[in-house]
Design an enzyme around this catalytic site. Structure first.
Site, PDB file in Angstrom:
ATOM      1  N   ASP A 195      -5.235 -14.311 -11.347  1.00  0.00           N
ATOM      2  CA  ASP A 195      -6.297 -13.346 -11.052  1.00  0.00           C
ATOM      3  C   ASP A 195      -6.130 -12.030 -11.807  1.00  0.00           C
ATOM      4  OD1 ASP A 195      -7.507 -15.098  -9.336  1.00  0.00           O
ATOM      5  OD2 ASP A 195      -6.906 -14.080  -7.493  1.00  0.00           O
ATOM      6  N   LYS A 218     -11.610  -8.299  -5.262  1.00  0.00           N
ATOM      7  CA  LYS A 218     -12.225  -9.329  -6.100  1.00  0.00           C
ATOM      8  C   LYS A 218     -12.902 -10.344  -5.189  1.00  0.00           C
ATOM      9  CE  LYS A 218     -10.118 -12.709  -6.433  1.00  0.00           C
ATOM     10  NZ  LYS A 218      -9.937 -14.146  -6.133  1.00  0.00           N
TER      11      LYS A 218
END
Length: 297
Positions: free
Chosen positions: A138, A14
């Protein structure tokens, strides 16, 4: 329909192209406004349906990854009521505590894989997503693994489908930076949000110019805690072809953006020769939902 016995899932890195910290809630959670995308490099999670949950870790970055109940893969799997038990084999390719998803991406991969291996299971039918958010802010964004604007504490996800594919070099100086420590070290937690993302980018250069005007509000605090981040930033900015360099997440991984894939690959090779002790990868950044889909065997 038979339950698939083996599922393999990519847990892509990410990348926070921007990370604006806009406030802090009364419960301590920070409010974010971030443009997040995903790379074509990541960890790989193999899920083999079995009689009990078990965790096996392997790969070049697995040395410090726990394989006990504290591992986010097992913690996420435990939230899936009705899902089969499984043996998880995690091939760890991403550095630990590096600001690029890591454990959150692995947990999301476990969730995707077990959901796909459970006929009729609908993860939206219960509050499991809220419970995953408690495990890590996240994780919900890593579930989709697609380019998106992230707001709130990570639960407000607005897909951004028009971002061009970006070519990057990812560098981690092999130092772990704990996110709570970075938040604690921040001097300013109420900052302006991002402006609206343009509805159209004419190309990579246009997108990079827009990104240049944005920020990572955690970078100053992270660099104060770990000066190696400044060295990585300097190495990327000093490369003749790098157009923008910035830290991702809470660090210490930084990304440099390049005009073409060839330029990024060349830069990665050159920087690897100069800094052989660092983790350095060329990557393409963009929506990774197809790559992150479970593969059955």
């Amino acid at each position: 329909m038979a339950t698939p016995q083996v599922v393999e899932v990519l847990a892509p890195a990410k990348i926070n192209l921007t990370l604006h910290v806009t406030g802090q809630r009364a419960d301590g959670y920070h409010l974010l406004d971030s443009l997040v995308t995903f790379a074509d490099v990541g960890d790989v999670l193999r899920i083999e349906i079995g009689d009990a949950f078990e965790m096996i870790t392997q790969g070049p970055e697995a040395e410090t990854v726990p394989d006990g109940p504290e591992n986010l893969v097992l913690r996420a799997a435990a939230l899936l009521e009705g899902a089969p038990k499984a043996v998880f084999t995690l091939t760890k390719n991403l550095p630990v505590a590096s600001g690029i998803g890591g454990g959150s991406a692995d947990a999301a991969a476990a969730f995707r894989g077990l959901s796909a291996a459970t006929p009729g299971y609908d993860p939206k039918a219960d509050d499991v997503l809220e419970r995953l958010l408690v495990l890590g802010a996240d994780i919900p964004m890593c579930l989709a693994s697609t380019t998106a604007r992230i707001e709130g504490i990570g639960e407000i996800i607005s897909p951004v489908g028009h971002l061009p594919t970006l070519h990057a070099v990812l560098i981690n100086p092999r130092v772990a930076v704990p996110t709570p420590a970075v938040f604690k070290a921040m001097k300013q937690r109420t900052n302006p949000p991002m402006p609206d993302i343009p509805p159209v980018f004419s190309g990579v250069s246009d997108c990079i110019e827009w990104l240049r005007a944005q920020r990572n509000d955690m970078q100053e605090a992270a660099t104060a805690l770990e000066p190696a981040i400044a060295a990585v930033q300097s190495a990327l900015e000093g490369h003749r072809a790098c157009q923008l360099a910035r830290m991702s997440g809470s660090g210490a991984t930084c990304f440099g953006l390049f005009e073409t894939a060839q330029a990024a690959q060349l830069a990665a090779r050159e920087l690897s020769r100069t800094y052989p002790q660092w983790w350095i990868r060329a990557a393409q950044l963009g929506s990774q939902s197809d790559r992150a889909a479970p593969c059955f065997s």
